[in-house]
Write a protein that holds these residues in place. Structure first.
Motif, PDB file in Angstrom:
ATOM      1  N   GLY A  34     -43.956  48.555 -52.258  1.00 12.86           N
ATOM      2  CA  GLY A  34     -42.788  48.489 -53.044  1.00 12.86           C
ATOM      3  C   GLY A  34     -43.127  48.510 -54.475  1.00 12.86           C
ATOM      4  N   GLY A  40     -43.092  45.434 -58.940  1.00 16.72           N
ATOM      5  CA  GLY A  40     -44.401  45.883 -58.522  1.00 16.72           C
ATOM      6  C   GLY A  40     -45.042  46.643 -59.644  1.00 16.72           C
ATOM      7  N   ARG A  63     -44.083  59.524 -54.695  1.00 11.70           N
ATOM      8  CA  ARG A  63     -43.232  58.527 -55.640  1.00 11.70           C
ATOM      9  C   ARG A  63     -44.446  57.616 -56.135  1.00 11.70           C
ATOM     10  NH1 ARG A  63     -38.690  58.381 -52.968  1.00 11.70           N
ATOM     11  NH2 ARG A  63     -39.031  56.574 -51.753  1.00 11.70           N
ATOM     12  N   VAL A  94     -40.468  44.279 -52.394  1.00 11.77           N
ATOM     13  CA  VAL A  94     -39.509  45.182 -52.083  1.00 11.77           C
ATOM     14  C   VAL A  94     -38.244  44.344 -52.183  1.00 11.77           C
ATOM     15  CG1 VAL A  94     -40.917  46.881 -50.404  1.00 11.77           C
ATOM     16  CG2 VAL A  94     -39.821  44.695 -49.558  1.00 11.77           C
ATOM     17  N   PRO A  95     -37.247  44.952 -52.026  1.00  8.67           N
ATOM     18  CA  PRO A  95     -35.868  44.061 -51.994  1.00  8.67           C
ATOM     19  C   PRO A  95     -35.645  43.401 -50.457  1.00  8.67           C
ATOM     20  CG  PRO A  95     -35.444  46.517 -52.383  1.00  8.67           C
ATOM     21  CD  PRO A  95     -36.865  46.231 -52.160  1.00  8.67           C
ATOM     22  N   TRP A  96     -35.070  42.197 -50.699  1.00  7.66           N
ATOM     23  CA  TRP A  96     -34.990  41.353 -49.282  1.00  7.66           C
ATOM     24  C   TRP A  96     -34.468  42.335 -48.347  1.00  7.66           C
ATOM     25  CZ3 TRP A  96     -36.176  38.010 -46.278  1.00  7.66           C
ATOM     26  CH2 TRP A  96     -35.043  37.324 -45.323  1.00  7.66           C
ATOM     27  N   GLY A  98     -34.992  45.152 -47.262  1.00  7.66           N
ATOM     28  CA  GLY A  98     -35.793  46.030 -46.574  1.00  7.66           C
ATOM     29  C   GLY A  98     -37.186  45.405 -46.200  1.00  7.66           C
ATOM     30  N   ASN A 120     -37.241  37.404 -53.057  1.00 14.04           N
ATOM     31  CA  ASN A 120     -36.064  36.272 -53.654  1.00 14.04           C
ATOM     32  C   ASN A 120     -34.996  36.679 -53.043  1.00 14.04           C
ATOM     33  OD1 ASN A 120     -37.803  35.002 -55.546  1.00 14.04           O
ATOM     34  ND2 ASN A 120     -37.398  36.457 -57.058  1.00 14.04           N
ATOM     35  N   PHE A 156     -45.378  34.526 -57.449  1.00 13.31           N
ATOM     36  CA  PHE A 156     -44.654  35.395 -58.640  1.00 13.31           C
ATOM     37  C   PHE A 156     -43.206  35.750 -58.426  1.00 13.31           C
ATOM     38  CE2 PHE A 156     -49.304  37.188 -57.393  1.00 13.31           C
ATOM     39  CZ  PHE A 156     -49.732  36.733 -58.797  1.00 13.31           C
ATOM     40  N   HIS A 157     -42.675  34.529 -57.948  1.00 10.25           N
ATOM     41  CA  HIS A 157     -41.213  34.916 -57.971  1.00 10.25           C
ATOM     42  C   HIS A 157     -40.385  34.511 -59.216  1.00 10.25           C
ATOM     43  CE1 HIS A 157     -42.546  32.767 -54.259  1.00 10.25           C
ATOM     44  NE2 HIS A 157     -41.774  33.463 -53.711  1.00 10.25           N
ATOM     45  N   LEU A 159     -41.480  35.547 -62.349  1.00  7.78           N
ATOM     46  CA  LEU A 159     -41.588  36.355 -63.422  1.00  7.78           C
ATOM     47  C   LEU A 159     -40.429  37.334 -63.986  1.00  7.78           C
ATOM     48  CD1 LEU A 159     -44.979  37.715 -62.207  1.00  7.78           C
ATOM     49  CD2 LEU A 159     -44.528  35.833 -63.641  1.00  7.78           C
ATOM     50  N   SER A 160     -40.587  37.747 -65.117  1.00  8.18           N
ATOM     51  CA  SER A 160     -39.510  38.699 -65.390  1.00  8.18           C
ATOM     52  C   SER A 160     -40.389  39.864 -65.635  1.00  8.18           C
ATOM     53  CB  SER A 160     -39.112  38.566 -67.143  1.00  8.18           C
ATOM     54  OG  SER A 160     -38.697  39.425 -67.370  1.00  8.18           O
TER      55      SER A 160
HETATM   56  N1  LIG Z   1     -37.406  42.277 -60.797  1.00  4.46           N
HETATM   57  C1  LIG Z   1     -37.997  41.112 -61.211  1.00  4.46           C
HETATM   58  O1  LIG Z   1     -37.824  40.733 -62.199  1.00  4.46           O
HETATM   59  C2  LIG Z   1     -38.465  40.400 -60.183  1.00  4.46           C
HETATM   60  C3  LIG Z   1     -38.797  39.233 -60.358  1.00  4.46           C
HETATM   61  C4  LIG Z   1     -39.598  38.181 -59.288  1.00  4.46           C
HETATM   62  C5  LIG Z   1     -39.341  38.855 -58.126  1.00  4.46           C
HETATM   63  N2  LIG Z   1     -38.831  39.916 -57.636  1.00  4.46           N
HETATM   64  C6  LIG Z   1     -38.775  40.441 -56.269  1.00  4.46           C
HETATM   65  O2  LIG Z   1     -39.503  41.415 -56.191  1.00  4.46           O
HETATM   66  C7  LIG Z   1     -39.120  42.324 -55.240  1.00  4.46           C
HETATM   67  C8  LIG Z   1     -38.804  43.691 -55.625  1.00  4.46           C
HETATM   68  O3  LIG Z   1     -38.301  43.685 -57.060  1.00  4.46           O
HETATM   69  P1  LIG Z   1     -37.688  44.898 -57.871  1.00  4.46           P
HETATM   70  O4  LIG Z   1     -36.841  44.605 -58.813  1.00  4.46           O
HETATM   71  O5  LIG Z   1     -38.866  45.700 -58.263  1.00  4.46           O
HETATM   72  O6  LIG Z   1     -36.842  45.620 -56.685  1.00  4.46           O
HETATM   73  P2  LIG Z   1     -36.507  47.465 -56.443  1.00  4.46           P
HETATM   74  O7  LIG Z   1     -36.738  48.047 -57.564  1.00  4.46           O
HETATM   75  O8  LIG Z   1     -34.986  47.302 -56.041  1.00  4.46           O
HETATM   76  O9  LIG Z   1     -37.485  47.624 -55.147  1.00  4.46           O
HETATM   77  C9  LIG Z   1     -38.735  47.951 -55.275  1.00  4.46           C
HETATM   78  C10 LIG Z   1     -39.233  49.225 -54.564  1.00  4.46           C
HETATM   79  O10 LIG Z   1     -38.992  48.665 -52.945  1.00  4.46           O
HETATM   80  C11 LIG Z   1     -38.862  49.890 -52.495  1.00  4.46           C
HETATM   81  N3  LIG Z   1     -37.623  49.813 -51.465  1.00  4.46           N
HETATM   82  C12 LIG Z   1     -36.203  49.937 -51.866  1.00  4.46           C
HETATM   83  N4  LIG Z   1     -35.617  49.667 -50.723  1.00  4.46           N
HETATM   84  C13 LIG Z   1     -36.203  49.321 -49.635  1.00  4.46           C
HETATM   85  C14 LIG Z   1     -36.217  49.279 -48.284  1.00  4.46           C
HETATM   86  N5  LIG Z   1     -34.990  49.083 -47.695  1.00  4.46           N
HETATM   87  N6  LIG Z   1     -37.436  49.220 -47.557  1.00  4.46           N
HETATM   88  C15 LIG Z   1     -38.626  49.266 -48.178  1.00  4.46           C
HETATM   89  N7  LIG Z   1     -38.751  49.521 -49.402  1.00  4.46           N
HETATM   90  C16 LIG Z   1     -37.839  49.652 -49.959  1.00  4.46           C
HETATM   91  C17 LIG Z   1     -38.539  51.163 -53.390  1.00  4.46           C
HETATM   92  O11 LIG Z   1     -39.607  51.883 -53.391  1.00  4.46           O
HETATM   93  P3  LIG Z   1     -39.879  53.461 -52.874  1.00  4.46           P
HETATM   94  O12 LIG Z   1     -38.495  53.907 -52.822  1.00  4.46           O
HETATM   95  O13 LIG Z   1     -40.682  54.003 -53.756  1.00  4.46           O
HETATM   96  O14 LIG Z   1     -40.233  52.964 -51.628  1.00  4.46           O
HETATM   97  C18 LIG Z   1     -38.379  50.345 -54.845  1.00  4.46           C
HETATM   98  O15 LIG Z   1     -38.862  51.047 -55.964  1.00  4.46           O
HETATM   99  C19 LIG Z   1     -37.620  41.747 -54.959  1.00  4.46           C
HETATM  100  O16 LIG Z   1     -37.556  41.138 -53.546  1.00  4.46           O
HETATM  101  C20 LIG Z   1     -37.156  40.665 -56.013  1.00  4.46           C
HETATM  102  O17 LIG Z   1     -36.516  39.699 -55.509  1.00  4.46           O
HETATM  103  C21 LIG Z   1     -38.233  40.656 -58.702  1.00  4.46           C
END
Ligand SMILES: NC(=O)c1ccc[n+]([C@@H]2O[C@H](COP(=O)([O-])OP(=O)(O)OC[C@H]3O[C@@H](n4cnc5c(N)ncnc54)[C@H](OP(=O)(O)O)[C@@H]3O)[C@@H](O)[C@H]2O)c1
Length: 238
Positions: A34, A40, A63, A94-96, A98, A120, A156-157, A159-160
């Motif tokens: 992801g 990521g 992508r 990846v999102p929870w 998926g 998360n 890494f939960h 982080l911003s």
């Molecule tokens: N954003 C933050 O600040 C942050 C901080 C700490 C932890 N997190 C955790 O990190 C994870 C990712 O956060 P994010 O904000 O980067 O999320 P996101 O943009 O919604 O998803 C990350 C990537 O996951 C892939 N994806 C989406 N739906 C999917 C599915 N159903 N199955 C498999 N892959 C899928 C997509 O990539 P492709 O379409 O290219 O496959 C997407 O670009 C979350 O679980 C979040 O709780 C986020």
């Protein structure tokens, strides 16, 4: 033994550790499942900038390649399965929604690997963010259940992604709580966090305590909304 102090006193004559007695991880390949999303991409950018070899994964190799090219610093892109197969340490970003399906499909590729879950499980409604209650206890425990041959950790939960991706920001001022069953694996993940300037990895227990760590993000989101901040955490006296 009910207080944190009482618990540590139970360690008796064991000499105090510092969060810096850790292995050299500079030669390890990091994969990010992801890796095209903000979290990521941000982690990939910071780790690659620190000199780590990083591959970002996606459901689409194209992508991933496009996002990797934008990140620079030698980051490569591949589909999630190739990323898992090639990496030594695999961050799950990846999102929870998926999470379970993706990990179940990659069980073979992830066998023997250190898996770092940063997912998360949160819900959002009019009152803001709130913690979901996964059947297995936490996202990290779901990963451990689905990946019995992997060395599953959680980190890494808190982080911003905004700060991680901001190229004007030189240091990420945060302690990264690292959880897992196996000390060699958590040490490796702590050392990985320590590669990023300003960041420090701190061991924070076994996976059965991952739920609180994942849930705390709902509180951090409330802080961020109230104070227009990108809040992080520091552990004192360590
Ligand atoms: N954003 C933050 O600040 C942050 C901080 C700490 C932890 N997190 C955790 O990190 C994870 C990712 O956060 P994010 O904000 O980067 O999320 P996101 O943009 O919604 O998803 C990350 C990537 O996951 C892939 N994806 C989406 N739906 C999917 C599915 N159903 N199955 C498999 N892959 C899928 C997509 O990539 P492709 O379409 O290219 O496959 C997407 O670009 C979350 O679980 C979040 O709780 C986020």
């Amino acid at each position: 033994m009910s207080t944190p102090d009482a618990a540590s006193a139970g360690a008796g004559a064991t000499p105090a550790r510092t969060p810096f007695d850790l292995p050299d991880v500079s030669g390890l390949v990091v994969g990010v499942l992801g890796g095209t999303g903000p979290q990521g991409r941000g982690l990939a950018y910071r780790l690659a900038k620190a000199g780590q070899q990083v591959i970002i994964g996606s459901r689409s190799a194209e992508r991933a390649a496009a996002a990797a090219a934008e990140l620079g610093h030698g980051v490569e892109g591949a589909d999630n399965a190739s990323t898992a197969a090639r990496a030594d340490i695999v961050i799950v970003a990846v999102p929870w929604e998926g999470h379970g399906e993706l990990l179940a499909a990659l069980r073979t590729e992830l066998a023997g690997k250190i898996v770092v879950d940063c997912v998360n499980p949160l819900g959002f409604d009019k009152q803001g963010a709130y913690a979901l209650k996964p059947e297995e206890g936490s996202a990290a425990q779901q990963a451990a259940a689905l990946l019995p041959e992997s060395r599953v950790t959680a980190a890494f939960h808190h982080l911003s992604a905004v700060l991680l991706e901001d190229r004007e920001v030189e240091e990420i001022d945060i302690d990264v709580l690292v959880l897992g069953e196996e000390r060699a694996a958590t040490d490796t993940v702590q050392a990985l966090a320590n590669r990023i300037p300003g960041m420090r990895g701190v061991f924070a227990g076994r996976l059965r305590n991952a739920h609180q760590v994942e849930s705390l993000v709902a509180n951090l989101i409330s802080v961020n909304r109230r104070y227009k901040a990108h809040a992080g955490l520091r552990i004192t006296d360590v």
